[in-house]
Motif scaffolding. Structure first.
Motif, short mmCIF file in Angstrom:
data_model
loop_
_atom_site.label_atom_id
_atom_site.label_comp_id
_atom_site.label_asym_id
_atom_site.label_seq_id
_atom_site.Cartn_x
_atom_site.Cartn_y
_atom_site.Cartn_z
N ALA A 1 0.83 -1.20 0.00
CA ALA A 1 0.00 0.00 0.00
C ALA A 1 0.86 1.25 0.00
CB ALA A 1 -0.94 -0.01 1.21
N ASN A 2 1.56 1.43 -1.10
CA ASN A 2 2.52 2.51 -1.25
C ASN A 2 2.52 2.89 -2.72
OD1 ASN A 2 5.26 3.24 -2.31
ND2 ASN A 2 5.71 3.37 -0.13
N LYS A 3 2.41 4.16 -2.99
CA LYS A 3 2.25 4.56 -4.39
C LYS A 3 3.41 4.10 -5.26
CE LYS A 3 4.14 9.09 -3.90
NZ LYS A 3 4.08 10.55 -3.89
N TRP A 4 4.65 4.22 -4.78
CA TRP A 4 5.79 3.83 -5.62
C TRP A 4 5.83 2.33 -5.84
CZ3 TRP A 4 6.37 7.87 -8.02
CH2 TRP A 4 6.66 9.11 -7.46
N THR A 5 5.57 1.57 -4.80
CA THR A 5 5.55 0.12 -4.94
C THR A 5 4.51 -0.31 -5.98
OG1 THR A 5 6.20 -0.11 -2.64
CG2 THR A 5 5.24 -2.04 -3.69
N CYS A 6 3.35 0.27 -5.88
CA CYS A 6 2.27 -0.03 -6.81
C CYS A 6 2.68 0.29 -8.24
CB CYS A 6 1.03 0.77 -6.42
SG CYS A 6 -0.37 0.55 -7.50
N LEU A 7 3.24 1.47 -8.48
CA LEU A 7 3.64 1.85 -9.83
C LEU A 7 4.80 1.01 -10.33
CD1 LEU A 7 3.32 5.78 -9.67
CD2 LEU A 7 1.88 4.16 -10.93
N LEU A 8 5.73 0.66 -9.43
CA LEU A 8 6.87 -0.16 -9.85
C LEU A 8 6.43 -1.55 -10.29
CD1 LEU A 8 9.65 0.89 -7.33
CD2 LEU A 8 9.72 1.07 -9.83
N ILE A 9 5.56 -2.16 -9.51
CA ILE A 9 5.07 -3.49 -9.88
C ILE A 9 4.38 -3.42 -11.24
CG2 ILE A 9 3.43 -5.32 -9.31
CD1 ILE A 9 4.07 -4.81 -6.36
N ASN B 1 -1.35 18.87 -23.70
CA ASN B 1 -1.98 17.69 -24.28
C ASN B 1 -1.33 16.43 -23.74
OD1 ASN B 1 -4.21 17.90 -25.72
ND2 ASN B 1 -3.26 17.78 -27.75
N TRP B 2 -2.11 15.55 -23.11
CA TRP B 2 -1.52 14.47 -22.37
C TRP B 2 -2.62 13.44 -22.22
CZ3 TRP B 2 -5.03 14.03 -18.78
CH2 TRP B 2 -5.85 15.16 -18.66
N SER B 3 -2.30 12.36 -21.55
CA SER B 3 -3.31 11.36 -21.25
C SER B 3 -3.39 11.22 -19.74
CB SER B 3 -2.90 10.03 -21.89
OG SER B 3 -1.61 9.66 -21.46
N VAL B 4 -4.48 10.64 -19.27
CA VAL B 4 -4.61 10.38 -17.85
C VAL B 4 -3.69 9.22 -17.51
CG1 VAL B 4 -6.15 9.63 -16.02
CG2 VAL B 4 -6.98 11.18 -17.80
N ASP B 5 -2.65 9.48 -16.76
CA ASP B 5 -1.62 8.48 -16.53
C ASP B 5 -0.95 8.72 -15.18
OD1 ASP B 5 0.52 6.80 -16.51
OD2 ASP B 5 1.29 7.37 -18.49
N ALA B 6 -1.14 7.77 -14.28
CA ALA B 6 -0.63 7.92 -12.91
C ALA B 6 0.90 7.93 -12.85
CB ALA B 6 -1.18 6.82 -12.01
N THR C 1 -2.88 11.53 -7.62
CA THR C 1 -3.40 11.84 -6.28
C THR C 1 -4.44 10.80 -5.84
OG1 THR C 1 -5.26 13.23 -6.97
CG2 THR C 1 -3.11 14.29 -6.78
N VAL C 2 -5.17 10.26 -6.81
CA VAL C 2 -6.13 9.21 -6.49
C VAL C 2 -5.39 7.95 -6.06
CG1 VAL C 2 -7.99 7.76 -7.38
CG2 VAL C 2 -7.84 10.16 -8.08
N LEU C 3 -4.36 7.61 -6.81
CA LEU C 3 -3.54 6.45 -6.46
C LEU C 3 -2.94 6.62 -5.07
CD1 LEU C 3 -2.26 3.78 -7.46
CD2 LEU C 3 -0.32 5.12 -8.27
N GLU C 4 -2.45 7.81 -4.78
CA GLU C 4 -1.87 8.07 -3.46
C GLU C 4 -2.89 7.89 -2.35
OE1 GLU C 4 -0.21 11.99 -3.82
OE2 GLU C 4 1.42 11.30 -5.12
N ALA C 5 -4.14 8.28 -2.64
CA ALA C 5 -5.20 8.14 -1.64
C ALA C 5 -5.51 6.66 -1.37
CB ALA C 5 -6.45 8.87 -2.09
N LEU C 6 -5.50 5.86 -2.42
CA LEU C 6 -5.82 4.43 -2.26
C LEU C 6 -4.65 3.66 -1.66
CD1 LEU C 6 -7.60 3.53 -5.62
CD2 LEU C 6 -8.65 3.94 -3.39
N ALA C 7 -3.43 4.05 -2.06
CA ALA C 7 -2.25 3.29 -1.66
C ALA C 7 -1.85 3.65 -0.24
CB ALA C 7 -1.11 3.54 -2.65
#
Lengths: 137, 137
Positions: free
Chosen positions: A29-37, B9-14, B23-29
């Motif tokens: 439950a860590n943003k970097w871990t999640c993105l790295l995996i 111009n970009w895409s939605v990409d964490a 920020t959503v990922l950070e909230a969940l993680a």
DNA sequence: CGGTATCCGCTGCGATACTG
DNA sequence: CAGTATCGCAGCGGATACCG
């Protein structure tokens, strides 16, 4: 008798403070871990590639996070003794078994970002006007 | 033009630092967010019940985490004006849509805790003996 | 019961400099 | 290139006290 949690008779349950599965949950439950995996799902990547892919991560955080993941058996670190040095990271079988979940979390974040942003605006607007409802009539 | 990320111009990409989905990922993680979503899967629960269920959480952390989740539209907070006061938290539709994922993360942690603990022991043992492999022959 | 307010120690993290 | 080492601050989370 088991040693995954510290009290005598219990079950493996991340709700329990002393349970080792809680430490596993904390690691995931860590943003970097999640993105790295997620980043490593399709094969090995070099340190520098990961650093550029995970926009905003510092070298220190990347090294630390990868080290913890390596220690946990999630990723495998391979050093190629070339000049310049080359280090690759790849998911282990264990890591691959959780990759779908991490991809899901990342995708959910991206797919629901609009709803979340809308909810935040609405909440902040309400917070300005109405005082927050307090317990007790 | 969109405002979910800050560049043109970009895409939605964490993976991108400026992207709101980050920020959503950070909230969940977050371990407490993950456990709270899982805990609320089967219906509304009172504040005190949640505090006891999430062993080790402080009142402050519980309040804070629930507040963020409420702001993000993940949970709904209902105050019953009784004495003593009664406040219930339940997942919104949005929250329910991510509950399976969070349950999966919690379950994975519990199911693989043995492998992780074994990997940690092996790593720590190796770290004592061999020096860590360093880049460059 | 379900908060809020305050203080405060610890460490997580960024920035920077150096190295095999 | 892929690290390690060191410093310094901000912010988080715990402990405590008080309130509607």
């Amino acid at each position: 008798m088991d040693t995954k949690c510290d009290a005598g008779n219990w079950s493996v349950d991340a709700y329990l403070r002393g349970c080792a599965s809680r430490t596993v949950l904390e690691a995931l439950a860590n943003k970097w871990t999640c993105l790295l995996i997620d980043a490593l799902r399709h094969g090995p990547l070099r340190f520098g590639v990961l650093r550029r892919k995970l926009d905003g991560i510092t070298q220190k955080s990347l090294t630390q996070t990868l080290r913890v993941m390596e220690r946990d058996g999630i990723v495998i670190r391979t050093v190629y003794p070339t000049i310049p040095p080359r280090v690759e990271y790849e998911l282990s079988d264990l890591g691959r078994s959780v990759a779908g979940l991490m991809e899901g979390v990342k995708r959910w974040s991206e797919e629901h970002v609009d709803e979340i942003l809308t909810a935040r605006e609405a909440y902040d607007l309400r917070a300005q006007e109405e005082p927050r409802p307090v317990p007790v009539a």
